[in-house]
Scaffold this motif. Structure first.
Motif, PDB file in Angstrom:
ATOM      1  N   LEU A 409     -16.475  -7.848  19.558  1.00 23.90           N
ATOM      2  CA  LEU A 409     -14.929  -6.710  20.242  1.00 23.90           C
ATOM      3  C   LEU A 409     -14.577  -5.252  19.705  1.00 23.90           C
ATOM      4  CD1 LEU A 409     -11.696  -7.226  21.450  1.00 23.90           C
ATOM      5  CD2 LEU A 409     -10.788  -8.017  19.336  1.00 23.90           C
ATOM      6  N   ASP A 410     -14.301  -4.469  21.073  1.00 24.95           N
ATOM      7  CA  ASP A 410     -13.912  -3.551  20.290  1.00 24.95           C
ATOM      8  C   ASP A 410     -12.163  -3.266  19.676  1.00 24.95           C
ATOM      9  OD1 ASP A 410     -13.664  -0.516  20.199  1.00 24.95           O
ATOM     10  OD2 ASP A 410     -13.541  -0.216  21.744  1.00 24.95           O
ATOM     11  N   PHE A 411     -12.745  -3.985  18.838  1.00 27.43           N
ATOM     12  CA  PHE A 411     -10.663  -3.780  17.508  1.00 27.43           C
ATOM     13  C   PHE A 411     -10.419  -2.314  17.927  1.00 27.43           C
ATOM     14  CE2 PHE A 411      -8.223  -4.296  13.675  1.00 27.43           C
ATOM     15  CZ  PHE A 411      -7.019  -5.682  14.860  1.00 27.43           C
ATOM     16  N   VAL A 412     -10.644  -1.483  17.127  1.00 27.26           N
ATOM     17  CA  VAL A 412      -9.991   0.256  17.459  1.00 27.26           C
ATOM     18  C   VAL A 412      -9.613   0.507  18.676  1.00 27.26           C
ATOM     19  CG1 VAL A 412     -10.850   2.439  16.572  1.00 27.26           C
ATOM     20  CG2 VAL A 412     -11.775   0.314  14.553  1.00 27.26           C
ATOM     21  N   GLY A 413     -10.551   0.597  19.921  1.00 25.52           N
ATOM     22  CA  GLY A 413     -10.235   0.243  21.095  1.00 25.52           C
ATOM     23  C   GLY A 413      -8.982   0.011  21.246  1.00 25.52           C
ATOM     24  N   LEU A 414      -8.794  -1.631  20.804  1.00 25.56           N
ATOM     25  CA  LEU A 414      -7.359  -1.909  21.002  1.00 25.56           C
ATOM     26  C   LEU A 414      -6.480  -1.401  20.840  1.00 25.56           C
ATOM     27  CD1 LEU A 414      -8.493  -5.606  20.982  1.00 25.56           C
ATOM     28  CD2 LEU A 414      -8.957  -3.753  23.224  1.00 25.56           C
ATOM     29  N   PHE A 415      -6.360  -0.347  19.969  1.00 26.09           N
ATOM     30  CA  PHE A 415      -4.949   0.297  19.199  1.00 26.09           C
ATOM     31  C   PHE A 415      -4.568   1.461  20.416  1.00 26.09           C
ATOM     32  CE2 PHE A 415      -6.282  -2.115  15.476  1.00 26.09           C
ATOM     33  CZ  PHE A 415      -5.049  -2.483  14.612  1.00 26.09           C
ATOM     34  N   HIS A 416      -2.899   1.163  20.757  1.00 23.10           N
ATOM     35  CA  HIS A 416      -3.033   1.301  21.792  1.00 23.10           C
ATOM     36  C   HIS A 416      -3.153   2.556  22.884  1.00 23.10           C
ATOM     37  CE1 HIS A 416      -0.297   4.036  18.090  1.00 23.10           C
ATOM     38  NE2 HIS A 416      -0.381   2.597  18.002  1.00 23.10           N
ATOM     39  N   GLY A 417      -4.178   1.231  23.378  1.00 22.03           N
ATOM     40  CA  GLY A 417      -5.179   1.236  24.438  1.00 22.03           C
ATOM     41  C   GLY A 417      -4.782   0.360  25.521  1.00 22.03           C
ATOM     42  N   VAL A 418      -5.372   0.579  26.261  1.00 22.36           N
ATOM     43  CA  VAL A 418      -5.158  -0.134  27.408  1.00 22.36           C
ATOM     44  C   VAL A 418      -5.806  -2.256  27.349  1.00 22.36           C
ATOM     45  CG1 VAL A 418      -5.648  -0.627  30.023  1.00 22.36           C
ATOM     46  CG2 VAL A 418      -4.856   1.367  29.600  1.00 22.36           C
ATOM     47  N   ASP A 419      -4.711  -3.081  27.956  1.00 18.75           N
ATOM     48  CA  ASP A 419      -5.014  -4.912  28.228  1.00 18.75           C
ATOM     49  C   ASP A 419      -5.537  -4.744  26.717  1.00 18.75           C
ATOM     50  OD1 ASP A 419      -5.202  -5.103  29.709  1.00 18.75           O
ATOM     51  OD2 ASP A 419      -8.054  -4.802  31.042  1.00 18.75           O
ATOM     52  N   GLU A 420      -4.345  -4.254  25.221  1.00 16.00           N
ATOM     53  CA  GLU A 420      -4.874  -4.843  24.254  1.00 16.00           C
ATOM     54  C   GLU A 420      -4.279  -6.206  24.002  1.00 16.00           C
ATOM     55  OE1 GLU A 420      -1.860  -4.431  19.912  1.00 16.00           O
ATOM     56  OE2 GLU A 420      -1.213  -2.853  22.108  1.00 16.00           O
ATOM     57  N   ARG A 421      -5.069  -6.945  23.371  1.00 10.41           N
ATOM     58  CA  ARG A 421      -5.259  -8.429  23.039  1.00 10.41           C
ATOM     59  C   ARG A 421      -5.879  -8.403  21.591  1.00 10.41           C
ATOM     60  NH1 ARG A 421      -9.168  -6.043  26.005  1.00 10.41           N
ATOM     61  NH2 ARG A 421     -11.193  -6.745  25.535  1.00 10.41           N
ATOM     62  N   VAL A 422      -5.400 -10.135  21.374  1.00 12.72           N
ATOM     63  CA  VAL A 422      -6.288 -10.197  20.361  1.00 12.72           C
ATOM     64  C   VAL A 422      -5.937 -12.144  20.065  1.00 12.72           C
ATOM     65  CG1 VAL A 422      -3.649 -10.842  19.862  1.00 12.72           C
ATOM     66  CG2 VAL A 422      -5.014 -10.628  17.377  1.00 12.72           C
ATOM     67  N   PRO A 423      -7.692 -12.464  19.687  1.00 12.52           N
ATOM     68  CA  PRO A 423      -8.267 -14.091  20.085  1.00 12.52           C
ATOM     69  C   PRO A 423      -6.528 -14.508  19.259  1.00 12.52           C
ATOM     70  CG  PRO A 423      -9.567 -12.261  19.076  1.00 12.52           C
ATOM     71  CD  PRO A 423      -8.529 -11.452  19.267  1.00 12.52           C
ATOM     72  N   THR A 424      -7.169 -15.789  19.790  1.00 13.73           N
ATOM     73  CA  THR A 424      -5.925 -16.718  19.254  1.00 13.73           C
ATOM     74  C   THR A 424      -6.659 -17.471  17.709  1.00 13.73           C
ATOM     75  OG1 THR A 424      -6.684 -18.153  20.478  1.00 13.73           O
ATOM     76  CG2 THR A 424      -4.575 -17.672  21.120  1.00 13.73           C
ATOM     77  N   GLU A 425      -7.989 -17.696  18.177  1.00 16.04           N
ATOM     78  CA  GLU A 425      -8.203 -18.031  16.724  1.00 16.04           C
ATOM     79  C   GLU A 425      -8.572 -16.986  15.537  1.00 16.04           C
ATOM     80  OE1 GLU A 425     -12.288 -19.291  17.761  1.00 16.04           O
ATOM     81  OE2 GLU A 425     -11.869 -21.396  18.905  1.00 16.04           O
ATOM     82  N   SER A 426      -8.499 -15.977  15.972  1.00 19.81           N
ATOM     83  CA  SER A 426      -8.132 -15.066  14.814  1.00 19.81           C
ATOM     84  C   SER A 426      -6.441 -14.856  14.157  1.00 19.81           C
ATOM     85  CB  SER A 426      -8.398 -13.282  15.418  1.00 19.81           C
ATOM     86  OG  SER A 426      -9.861 -13.636  15.674  1.00 19.81           O
ATOM     87  N   LEU A 427      -5.789 -15.029  15.352  1.00 23.58           N
ATOM     88  CA  LEU A 427      -4.392 -15.078  14.844  1.00 23.58           C
ATOM     89  C   LEU A 427      -3.990 -16.374  12.986  1.00 23.58           C
ATOM     90  CD1 LEU A 427      -2.082 -14.631  18.016  1.00 23.58           C
ATOM     91  CD2 LEU A 427      -2.315 -13.212  15.942  1.00 23.58           C
ATOM     92  N   GLU A 428      -5.033 -17.703  14.161  1.00 24.06           N
ATOM     93  CA  GLU A 428      -4.287 -19.193  13.292  1.00 24.06           C
ATOM     94  C   GLU A 428      -5.317 -18.375  11.801  1.00 24.06           C
ATOM     95  OE1 GLU A 428      -4.303 -21.421  17.614  1.00 24.06           O
ATOM     96  OE2 GLU A 428      -6.191 -21.566  16.227  1.00 24.06           O
ATOM     97  N   PHE A 429      -6.463 -18.330  12.383  1.00 22.94           N
ATOM     98  CA  PHE A 429      -7.367 -17.907  10.855  1.00 22.94           C
ATOM     99  C   PHE A 429      -6.360 -16.674  10.018  1.00 22.94           C
ATOM    100  CE2 PHE A 429      -9.828 -14.226   8.413  1.00 22.94           C
ATOM    101  CZ  PHE A 429     -10.269 -15.521   7.579  1.00 22.94           C
ATOM    102  N   GLY A 430      -5.995 -15.802  10.368  1.00 26.08           N
ATOM    103  CA  GLY A 430      -5.026 -14.973   9.326  1.00 26.08           C
ATOM    104  C   GLY A 430      -3.797 -15.249   9.502  1.00 26.08           C
ATOM    105  N   ALA A 431      -3.469 -16.594   9.612  1.00 23.92           N
ATOM    106  CA  ALA A 431      -1.998 -17.319   9.243  1.00 23.92           C
ATOM    107  C   ALA A 431      -2.163 -17.599   8.111  1.00 23.92           C
ATOM    108  CB  ALA A 431      -0.754 -18.106  10.165  1.00 23.92           C
ATOM    109  N   ARG A 432      -3.927 -19.435   8.507  1.00 25.33           N
ATOM    110  CA  ARG A 432      -3.860 -19.587   7.143  1.00 25.33           C
ATOM    111  C   ARG A 432      -4.875 -18.817   5.435  1.00 25.33           C
ATOM    112  NH1 ARG A 432      -6.502 -22.057  11.249  1.00 25.33           N
ATOM    113  NH2 ARG A 432      -8.446 -21.228  10.703  1.00 25.33           N
TER     114      ARG A 432
END
Length: 441
Positions: A409-432
């Motif tokens: 995943l080109d994470f850095v390219g998503l900041f202020h970029g087109v088609d910004e998105r975050v994996p749902t599994e990453s969100l759940e990992f972060g919450a835990r």
């Protein structure tokens, strides 16, 4: 800490909360009020109120709304200083025609939540709210009191958000000595059993400069040896092509050392960018922190083909490493020449703290609990966050919004970029991870 009597699921709501926040269009267009900063702040207030956490809304100007809440339930260590957890609610503009998914609908596709703000930074806002709400419902206190701040205007320099709060209501953050916020804690996969999690401990300073060239106006058919456009263009070209020398800060040196150890190589800091290229897309962000930078971003002059204007202007986005402000401005002055001057339109200081202490130990422990291959490392960020405001109060600031990311995943390219998105599994990992962090931090 003993096991709670009431079970809780800190990641249960995080995906839906992220989607809901994205659906509130909080585009920041600059000085004028955006469409939804107040709506988002009111939404957060309702979420906190549902679990018995009182909050207060503050408006620097109509519609430019920030929220602050003090969460100190029974069971916290009364002698511990409050931990400030902060996130901004505004986002940069998005042109829907450029996107493959609507930017303000929070659509789930390909295992990701899509939309403006998905990584900057409604993902972390959702993590915080999911964790706090789960704990409040289950009666599970954090180790120390928590001060929550959800701010407006970060995307335009924080002047109507965090900076305004610090300047007008510093008492809201009395006792806070440490803070966590955005752009840190995300993973960089080195190999299957090793991921570096980059914790932001420093940010480059920002100096947005207006260049001004004054000359002799005249007819476009005449010779003119005092042409403002010519002088400005030459100065802009010198700045844009300048090769800035490396300035390796302590945070950058620590990151380079971690990379050297991870790849089992000897790393020469003077040739580090060749090695950083092995890091993939993250190399763009890290490479920008090896030195001061200055990029021309706007030009303006004249109004007609056959009229030589008397003035020409340009905008420069200049960033300086901690301790590098004077060198940056002195170099800019040299590059401008005698006929062009600059004015500082906006300036934010560089910030830096040490990667040490109990808070850092808690980050590493909580990451490792969810990912045995995790290794937390410090890094210097090329951009800026609300940390610049909180630092004015003497608060140590860290970027720690934990995400375990897919290696491709080109994470850095998503900041202020087109088609910004975050994996749902990453969100759940972060919450835990964040939930464990609140028990130890």
């Amino acid at each position: 800490m003993s096991e709670p009597e009431t079970s809780h699921a800190p990641d249960a709501e995080v995906v839906e909360l992220c989607r809901d926040l994205i659906r509130i269009d909080t585009t920041n267009f600059g000085p004028q009020p955006g469409p939804g900063e107040r709506k988002a702040a009111e939404y957060v207030a309702r979420l906190l109120d549902e679990v018995g956490i009182e909050s207060e809304l503050f408006e620097s100007e109509p519609g430019r709304t920030s929220l602050v809440a003090d969460w100190a339930p029974d069971g916290v260590d009364p002698d511990a200083s409050p931990l400030l957890i902060h996130g901004h609610l505004d986002v940069v503009p998005a042109n829907a025609d450029d996107w493959s998914k609507p930017p303000f609908e929070g659509e789930i596709a390909d295992g990701c939540v899509w939309g403006r703000g998905a990584v900057d930074m409604k993902d972390f806002d959702a993590m915080v709210l999911s964790v706090v709400r789960a704990r409040a419902r289950a009666g599970i206190a954090p180790r120390r009191p928590i001060r929550l701040a959800f701010t407006a205007d970060e995307e335009a320099g924080s002047g109507l958000g965090a900076t305004w709060l610090v300047d007008n209501h510093p008492e809201l953050f009395d006792g806070c000595t440490e803070a966590v916020g955005e752009v840190g804690g995300f993973s960089l996969t080195i190999r299957d059993d090793l991921r570096l999690y980059l914790v932001q401990t420093a940010e480059k300073g920002m100096a947005w400069l207006d260049l001004i060239a004054d000359g002799r106006a005249g007819h476009g058919s005449f010779r003119n040896d005092d042409n403002a456009v010519t002088e400005l263009a030459a100065a802009v070209a010198r700045i844009g092509t300048h090769d800035w020398p490396h300035r390796i800060t302590p945070a950058q040196q620590a990151f380079l050392a971690a990379v050297s150890e991870a790849f089992e190589i000897e790393l020469d800091p003077t040739e580090a960018e060749q090695t950083l290229a092995r890091l993939g897309s993250i190399a763009r962000m890290v490479g920008a922190t090896m030195s001061n930078t200055a990029n021309p971003t706007m030009l303006q002059a004249g109004y007609k083909h056959n009229v030589i204007p008397g003035r020409a202007t340009a905008a420069i986005d200049a960033r300086f490493v901690p301790g590098g402000r004077d060198e940056l401005l002195e170099t800019i002055t040299e590059l401008l020449g005698d006929k062009v001057r600059y004015e500082i339109a906006t300036e934010n200081a560089a910030v830096e703290t040490e990667f040490s202490g109990a808070l850092v130990d808690a980050m590493q422990a909580c990451l490792a609990a969810e990912d045995p291959g995790a290794r937390a490392v410090p890094y210097l960020m090329s951009g800026g966050t609300d940390a610049k405001a909180w630092t004015k109060l003497g608060i140590r600031c860290f970027g720690f919004a934990p995400l375990r990311l897919p290696p491709d995943l080109d994470f850095v390219g998503l900041f202020h970029g087109v088609d910004e998105r975050v994996p749902t599994e990453s969100l759940e990992f972060g919450a835990r991870v964040l939930d464990g962090f609140l028990s130890q931090a």
